[in-house]
Design an enzyme around this catalytic site. Structure first.
Site, PDB file in Angstrom:
ATOM      1  N   GLU A   1      10.035  -9.095  -6.373  1.00 42.50           N
ATOM      2  CA  GLU A   1       9.148  -8.267  -7.580  1.00 42.50           C
ATOM      3  C   GLU A   1       9.125  -9.113  -8.539  1.00 42.50           C
ATOM      4  O   GLU A   1       9.686  -9.180  -9.467  1.00 42.50           O
ATOM      5  CB  GLU A   1      10.138  -6.847  -8.078  1.00 42.50           C
ATOM      6  CG  GLU A   1       9.572  -6.022  -7.020  1.00 42.50           C
ATOM      7  CD  GLU A   1       9.953  -4.347  -7.215  1.00 42.50           C
ATOM      8  OE1 GLU A   1      10.747  -4.096  -8.550  1.00 42.50           O
ATOM      9  OE2 GLU A   1       9.142  -3.672  -6.294  1.00 42.50           O
TER      10      GLU A   1
ATOM     11  N   GLU B   1       8.543  -1.489   0.682  1.00 41.79           N
ATOM     12  CA  GLU B   1       9.230  -0.037  -0.352  1.00 41.79           C
ATOM     13  C   GLU B   1       8.799   1.402  -0.892  1.00 41.79           C
ATOM     14  O   GLU B   1       7.599   1.033  -1.454  1.00 41.79           O
ATOM     15  CB  GLU B   1      10.084  -1.408  -1.808  1.00 41.79           C
ATOM     16  CG  GLU B   1      10.721  -1.892  -1.305  1.00 41.79           C
ATOM     17  CD  GLU B   1      11.405  -2.718  -2.881  1.00 41.79           C
ATOM     18  OE1 GLU B   1      11.597  -1.699  -3.713  1.00 41.79           O
ATOM     19  OE2 GLU B   1      11.742  -3.744  -2.278  1.00 41.79           O
TER      20      GLU B   1
END
Ligand code: GLA
Ligand code: ZN
Length: 673
Positions: A152, A309
Site C-alpha cells: 500500500e 485484501e
C-alpha cells in the site's frame, strides 16, 4: 483476456499470512485449518524486513526458508512480498535520510509504517537489494504466483532530498526556468524564479493554506505528480530487481481504490496485474464498492484484477468497527469477482496478539480454532470457490459506457481556491456511476490516454482540466456518433491549471454548443431548481450560467436572477450528441437523465432488477457469465430470458422465468450459447 498466471486454474483464495508472529508449533495447526477452509494461497513476507536484515550487511532468510518450505509442502500457492513497506529501526538510526518530513515540515522518527522517503538513497539501495535477494533465493519455487512489491504505497515526503529531486524533475519537464515561470504563472504575487534552487516544496511552510488547498496550484499540481512519480520509481526499481531474476512471475503491488496521492492510471502501466485492498465502510452503498472495483479494473487497462485484501469480519481502524453481517463477506467477495477479480483474499489469516491490529479480524481468530462464525463462513466460501473452478478466469465485462476519471483533474480540483470548498470530484463521479449501476448498465473507467473506440457513451463529470489533445479526442468521439456528457465547471483549465481564455468551457465549447459565462456557488443549505422532462429537480453546489450556442435546452433554472437560463443542454455534433449538465442534482435526476440518454444511444440494461439487486457480466472464451447479487436482506426475483446454468447450484435456470435469490445471496449464471 489471458490469465494473469499459468499457474492458477481457479479463483485463488487466501491472503496475508504472518507466521513470523507465531511460534512454529502453531504453523502446523494453521496448515490444517487452511485445508479445512479451502485456502490455497498465502501472501507472505509483507512486514519482515527487520527480521530478514538485522544489520547493514547481514541477511537471515532462515525463518522465511522454513515458511516457504512448509507452505509448498502443504500445496499452497504464494504471493511473495518484498517487505519494503516498513523499514528496520536500525536503518532509520543509521540512515536518517530514510525518514520522511511531513507537510508541516516535521522530520519523523522511526515508527508506524509506509514511512520511507522515496528519494532516500538508503531506502532505494536497501529496498532494491532486498527485492533482488528474495528473487534469487526463491526463484525456483514453482508455487510463487505473484510478487507483491512493498505494501500500500502512499503518502508524501517534504524532506530536502525530495526538494532537490523535485528540482531535477522540474528541470527535466520544463528545461528552462522561463518555461516553468510561464506554466506556473509566477508573475502573480512576484514569484518569478531565476534559479532552480529557489524552488521549494509546496506545503504548510510555503504555498499551502490548507493541506489540500494551495495558493499556487501549478506548483502543487507538479508536486503531486512528482511525489507519485517518486514513489512509482521505488516500485519500478523493485519491479526490475525481481523481474531480472524471475521474468515469468507477474508483479503487483496492492492499490487502494480511489486513493488521491498516487496517479494509479500511470502506475497501472507498470503492473503485470493490478491488485487492490477493499475495505468499505459497513454501510457503504453497493455502488460505491462496485465503483472502486471498476476503477481498479480500469487502471489495469481493463484486465481482471486481484482482490488482494479485505477483512473476513471486522477492521480495527474504522470509527466503529462494525461486524460484517452473516453472508456479507461472501457477498462482497463475489461482488469483487463480479467486477473482474480473479482472486478472493483477506487480511489476515491469523489474528495477531499485539499492537494495533489485534482487533482486526482474521480467518483464524484468537480462540485459535475453526469454530467461529467467521471461520465457518470462510470455509464455506472456500468450498464454493473450489467448485466454481477456473471458468471465469480472464473474463471481463463488455461495457459500452465509460466514465472518465483523471488524477490530475482530481488534484487540480482538490487544490483549487474557489469557487466552492464542497466540491468532491469522487462524489460527482459517484452520482453518475450510481445511476448506471442502478440501471444494470456495465461501466468501464477510462483515463486520458485510453481508447474510446468501443464505447457509445462517455461521461466526464467535472472535466475541469482539459489536457491538451483531450478535447480533440472527445471531438472525434462525438463526430463519429458517440454520446458525451459533461457537467458544470468543465473545460476551464489546461494541464498547468492555467485558464483557457475565450469563454468557458474552453476547448469543449464547440462540441457542447454553449458558453458558460459565470459560475454560482451555493452553500450546503441552499438550492435552485430546474425542470427536466416535466419534473423539477434540485440544483446544488455549483450552477453554471450558460448561453446556448447551437445547443438545445432540455431544462432551465427556475429561481434567482438566472431563472430561465439552461441547466441541461444537448448539442448535435457530427453524428453524435454532447450533453451539458450545468449543476449538481439528486439521485432521481441522474437516474431519469441517464435512462433517457442510454435509451437514445442504444445501451440497454443487462437485466431488469429491483434496486439492491446488482447485476454484472463477465465474458471470456468460456462464455458469458451473469452475476446477480442481492444486497438486500429479503429474497428477490429476477426475470432471466436466456437459458443459463447456475454455477453454484448446478442447475438450469432462466429461459423466460424468474430466478429467486435469497437475501445476501449470489447467483452466477453461465448463459447457454
Ligand atoms: C491494509 C494493509 C494491511 C493491514 C490492513 C488492515 O490494507 O495492507 O497490512 O494493515 O490494512 O485493514
Ligand atoms: Zn523525502
Amino acid at each position: 483476456m489471458k490469465k494473469y498466471s499459468d499457474k492458477v486454474d481457479k479463483i485463488v483464495y487466501g491472503g496475508d499470512y504472518n507466521p513470523e508472529q507465531w511460534p512454529e508449533d502453531i504453523w502446523m495447526e494453521d496448515m490444517r485449518l487452511f485445508k479445512e477452509a479451502g485456502i490455497d494461497i498465502v501472501t507472505l513476507n509483507v512486514f519482515s524486513w527487520a527480521a530478514i536484515q538485522p544489520s547493514e550487511e547481514e541477511y537471515d532468510f532462515s525463518k522465511l526458508d522454513r515458511i516457504m518450505e512448509m507452505v509448498q509442502k502443504n500445496g499452497l500457492k504464494v504471493c511473495l512480498a518484498t517487505s519494503t513497506g516498513a523499514h528496520p529501526a536500525w536503518m532509520a538510526k543509521r540512515h536518517p535520510d530514510i525518514l520522511r518530513v511531513d507537510f508541516e515540515g516535521r522530520k519523523h522518527k522511526f515508527g508506524g509504517r509506509h514511512n520511507s522517503c522515496p528519494n532516500s538513497p538508503a531506502y532505494q539501495k536497501y529496498s532494491v537489494r532486498l527485492a533482488g535477494k528474495l528473487a534469487e533465493r526463491y526463484k525456483d519455487y514453482e508455487n510463487i504466483v505473484a510478487w507483491h512489491i512493498s505494501n500500500e504505497y502512499g503518502g508524501e515526503c517534504y524532506c530536502e532530498n525530495c526538494e532537490r529531486a523535485f528540482r531535477v524533475w522540474l528541470k527535466e519537464k520544463y528545461q528552462t526556468t522561463r518555461e516553468l515561470n510561464r506554466a506556473w504563472n509566477t508573475s502573480f504575487w512576484g514569484h518569478t524564479f531565476y534559479d532552480w534552487d529557489e524552488i521549494v516544496l509546496p506545503n504548510a511552510l510555503s504555498e499551502h493554506f490548507e493541506p489540500e488547498r494551495s495558493m499556487f496550484q501549478g506548483i502543487t499540481l507538479d508536486y503531486r505528480r512528482f511525489n507519485s512519480d517518486s514513489i512509482l520509481n521505488c516500485y519500478r526499481m523493485e519491479y526490475d530487481a525481481v523481474k531480472r531474476v524471475t521474468p515469468d512471475i507477474p508483479v503487483t503491488t496492492n492499490l487502494m481504490g480511489f486513493y488521491p496521492a498516487l496517479d494509479y492510471q500511470k502506475w497501472g502501466k507498470y503492473m503485470d496485474v493490478v491488485s487492490w485492498d477493499n475495505y468499505p465502510d459497513a454501510d457503504a452503498a453497493p455502488a460505491e464498492i462496485a465503483m472502486q472495483h471498476d476503477l481498479m479494473r480500469g487502471v489495469g487497462g481493463g484486465k481482471p484484477f486481484l482482490l488482494m485484501e479485505q477483512t473476513p469480519g471486522v477492521t480495527n481502524w474504522h470509527t466503529y468497527c462494525t461486524l460484517k453481517r452473516p453472508g456479507v463477506m461472501r457477498l462482497w467477495s463475489y461482488q469483487a469477482v463480479a467486477h473482474g477479480a480473479d482472486s478472493v483474499m483477506f487480511f489476515q489469516m491469523r489474528r495477531s496478539i499485539g499492537a494495533c491490529e489485534k482487533y482486526h479480524s482474521a480467518v483464524i481468530d484468537h480462540v485459535g480454532n475453526g469454530e467461529t462464525r467467521v471461520f465457518k463462513e470462510a470455509a464455506a466460501l472456500g468450498k464454493e470457490l473450489r467448485k466454481l473452478g477456473g471458468e471465469l478466469l480472464g473474463a471481463v465485462p463488455n461495457a459500452k459506457a465509460a466514465i472518465y476519471f483523471d488524477w490530475d483533474n482530481w488534484w487540480a480540483l482538490n487544490c483549487t481556491a474557489g469557487p466552492t470548498t464542497d466540491l468532491d470530484y469522487k462524489a460527482q463521479v459517484l452520482d453518475y456511476y450510481k445511476a448506471l449501476h442502478g440501471l444494470n448498465i456495465p461501466v468501464d473507467f477510462v483515463g486520458a490516454e485510453d481508447c474510446l473506440d468501443k464505447y457509445k457513451l462517455l461521461i466526464a463529470p467535472v472535466l475541469y482540466m482539459t489536457k491538451s489533445g483531450y478535447d480533440e479526442k472527445v471531438r472525434r468521439f462525438v463526430e463519429n456518433g458517440g454520446t458525451f456528457i459533461t457537467t458544470f465547471f468543465s473545460g476551464i483549465v489546461d494541464e498547468h491549471d492555467l485558464v483557457i481564455t475565450g469563454g468557458y468551457p474552453g476547448r469543449l465549447r464547440d462540441i457542447l454548443g454553449i458558453w458558460a459565462e459565470e459560475i454560482d456557488a451555493l452553500p450546503k443549505d441552499k438550492e435552485n431548481r430546474f425542470d427536466y422532462n416535466g419534473k423539477t429537480y434540485p440544483a446544488r453546489l455549483l450552477c453554471d450560467l450558460i448561453h446556448p450556442e447551437g445547443a438545445k435546452t432540455l431544462g432551465a433554472y427556475q429561481k434567482d436572477f438566472y431563472a430561465g437560463m439552461p441547466a441541461v443542454t444537448v448539442n448535435e455534433f457530427g453524428k453524435g450528441k454532447a450533453y451539458y449538465v450545468a449543476t449538481r442534482s439528486d439521485e432521481q435526476f441522474y437516474r431519469a437523465f441517464l435512462e433517457d440518454v442510454c435509451g437514445e444511444c442504444g445501451i440497454g440494461a443487462l437485466l431488469e432488477s429491483a434496486d439492491g439487486i446488482e447485476v454484472t457480466e463477465r465474458e471470456n472464451e468460456n462464455g458469458r457469465f451473469l452475476f446477480l447479487l442481492n444486497h438486500r436482506d429479503s429474497a428477490a426475483e429476477v426475470r432471466v430470458e436466456e437459458t443459463c446454468v447456475d454455477l453454484l447450484a448446478g442447475e438450469t435456470v432462466g429461459g423466460g422465468t424468474e430466478v429467486k435469490i435469497e437475501g445476501k445471496d449470489v447467483k452466477i449464471l453461465r448463459v447457454n450459447q
